[in-house]
Scaffold this motif. Structure first.
Motif, mmCIF file in Angstrom:
data_model
loop_
_atom_site.group_PDB
_atom_site.id
_atom_site.type_symbol
_atom_site.label_atom_id
_atom_site.label_comp_id
_atom_site.label_asym_id
_atom_site.label_seq_id
_atom_site.Cartn_x
_atom_site.Cartn_y
_atom_site.Cartn_z
ATOM 1 N N MET A 115 0.842 -1.194 0.000
ATOM 2 C CA MET A 115 0.000 0.000 0.000
ATOM 3 C C MET A 115 0.882 1.251 0.000
ATOM 4 O O MET A 115 1.821 1.357 0.789
ATOM 5 N N HIS A 116 0.566 2.187 -0.897
ATOM 6 C CA HIS A 116 1.371 3.409 -1.021
ATOM 7 C C HIS A 116 0.511 4.541 -1.553
ATOM 8 O O HIS A 116 -0.585 4.312 -2.065
ATOM 9 N N GLN A 117 1.037 5.754 -1.451
ATOM 10 C CA GLN A 117 0.451 6.914 -2.119
ATOM 11 C C GLN A 117 1.362 7.302 -3.264
ATOM 12 O O GLN A 117 2.570 7.133 -3.173
ATOM 13 N N ASP A 118 0.791 7.869 -4.340
ATOM 14 C CA ASP A 118 1.604 8.423 -5.419
ATOM 15 C C ASP A 118 1.730 9.908 -5.137
ATOM 16 O O ASP A 118 0.790 10.660 -5.395
ATOM 17 N N ARG A 119 2.877 10.322 -4.577
ATOM 18 C CA ARG A 119 2.983 11.735 -4.188
ATOM 19 C C ARG A 119 4.332 12.338 -4.523
ATOM 20 O O ARG A 119 4.776 13.277 -3.869
ATOM 21 N N ASP A 120 4.992 11.815 -5.536
ATOM 22 C CA ASP A 120 6.282 12.373 -5.947
ATOM 23 C C ASP A 120 6.127 13.367 -7.096
ATOM 24 O O ASP A 120 7.121 13.854 -7.635
ATOM 25 N N GLU A 121 4.861 13.660 -7.475
ATOM 26 C CA GLU A 121 4.615 14.588 -8.570
ATOM 27 C C GLU A 121 4.378 15.988 -7.998
ATOM 28 O O GLU A 121 3.998 16.131 -6.841
ATOM 29 N N ALA A 122 4.565 17.026 -8.850
ATOM 30 C CA ALA A 122 4.473 18.409 -8.344
ATOM 31 C C ALA A 122 3.033 18.897 -8.248
ATOM 32 O O ALA A 122 2.720 19.763 -7.434
ATOM 33 N N ASN A 123 2.142 18.370 -9.080
ATOM 34 C CA ASN A 123 0.795 18.924 -9.198
ATOM 35 C C ASN A 123 -0.255 17.824 -9.027
ATOM 36 O O ASN A 123 -0.521 17.054 -9.943
ATOM 37 N N PHE A 124 -0.885 17.800 -7.853
ATOM 38 C CA PHE A 124 -1.865 16.740 -7.570
ATOM 39 C C PHE A 124 -3.213 16.993 -8.230
ATOM 40 O O PHE A 124 -4.144 16.212 -8.064
ATOM 41 N N GLU A 125 -3.346 18.110 -8.973
ATOM 42 C CA GLU A 125 -4.563 18.300 -9.782
ATOM 43 C C GLU A 125 -4.497 17.404 -11.018
ATOM 44 O O GLU A 125 -5.525 17.151 -11.642
ATOM 45 N N MET A 126 -3.305 16.970 -11.373
ATOM 46 C CA MET A 126 -3.140 16.080 -12.527
ATOM 47 C C MET A 126 -3.364 14.642 -12.073
ATOM 48 O O MET A 126 -2.756 14.208 -11.078
ATOM 49 N N PRO A 127 -4.218 13.894 -12.770
ATOM 50 C CA PRO A 127 -4.511 12.526 -12.332
ATOM 51 C C PRO A 127 -3.364 11.565 -12.648
ATOM 52 O O PRO A 127 -2.404 11.932 -13.322
ATOM 53 N N VAL A 128 -3.474 10.361 -12.129
ATOM 54 C CA VAL A 128 -2.621 9.252 -12.555
ATOM 55 C C VAL A 128 -3.527 8.287 -13.311
ATOM 56 O O VAL A 128 -4.625 7.969 -12.834
ATOM 57 N N VAL A 129 -3.092 7.855 -14.491
ATOM 58 C CA VAL A 129 -3.863 6.903 -15.299
ATOM 59 C C VAL A 129 -3.081 5.600 -15.358
ATOM 60 O O VAL A 129 -1.874 5.602 -15.632
ATOM 61 N N SER A 130 -3.763 4.491 -15.073
ATOM 62 C CA SER A 130 -3.098 3.199 -14.950
ATOM 63 C C SER A 130 -3.747 2.179 -15.892
ATOM 64 O O SER A 130 -4.968 2.043 -15.929
#
Ligand code: MD6
Ligand code: FE
Length: 199
Positions: A115-130
């Protein structure tokens, strides 16, 4: 139809069998140029998944921590992002920026992801698509705090999950695969692609 799992939107069957095979071919091209490696955590434990990346940035984990880098550990720039993955992003992300990173995770029959968070990106308004390819995987989603209630869903080959909005920082992980559920990859296992805007 879209399935909401703890705020993460799962779109089943976005890629048909032909598109899945084409995307696997594009992933093979990336892996030939930027070989899979097994990252270490900060504590020096080997992860069970093998990884590489494509696009401007790749995600790296080693004793120095987690971060995005412009280069593969072998020193070369990351290869271009698979065109079909970028097309999926344009179809489902809901944002006008293009992804800058495509992280490629390969799971063998025994691999999992904690279990983890994806938080190494600068802008959390941008989604992650998997994007999921190959064997089914049990995906677990919690809330923004570690240790809370979770929900699970089996992700199948061709499914696409979008983690955005209020769910952008939700904890999530892969508990296990169901080996032999897909014939897409000749040696079995699962490929997961995650696309992100990084900077
Ligand atoms: C996986 N996925 O499906 C791991 N992260 O193998 C992730 O860690 C993930 O599915 C961010 C957004 C969607 C995901
Ligand atoms: Fe993640």
């Amino acid at each position: 139809m879209i399935v909401d799992v703890g705020g993460i939107k799962v779109h089943p069957g976005v890629l048909d069998a032909g598109e899945q095979a084409e995307l696997v071919e594009q992933v093979r091209r990336v892996v030939r140029a930027a070989p899979l490696f097994r990252p270490e955590t900060k504590r020096g434990r080997k992860m069970s998944v093998r990884m590489t990346s494509a696009g401007r940035y790749g995600w790296i984990s080693d004793r120095a921590g987690y971060r995005y880098e412009r280069h593969h550990p072998d020193g070369q720039e990351w290869p271009p992002m698979p065109a079909l993955a970028k097309e999926v992003w344009r179809r489902v992300s809901g944002v006008s920026r293009d992804p800058q990173s495509c992280l490629i995770n390969y799971y063998d029959a025994d691999a999992k992801m904690g279990m983890h968070q994806d938080r190494d990106e600068a802008n959390f308004e941008m989604p992650v698509v998997s994007i999921s390819l190959g064997d089914d995987a049990l995906f677990r989603v919690g809330g923004a705090e570690r240790g809370g209630k979770t929900q699970s869903i089996w992700l199948q080959s061709g499914d696409v999950a979008v983690m955005g909005g209020d769910a952008r920082l939700n904890f999530h992980g892969i508990d296990r695969l169901r080996p032999g559920t897909s014939s897409l990859l000749p040696n079995g296992g699962r490929i997961n692609l995650t696309l992100r805007v990084v900077d």
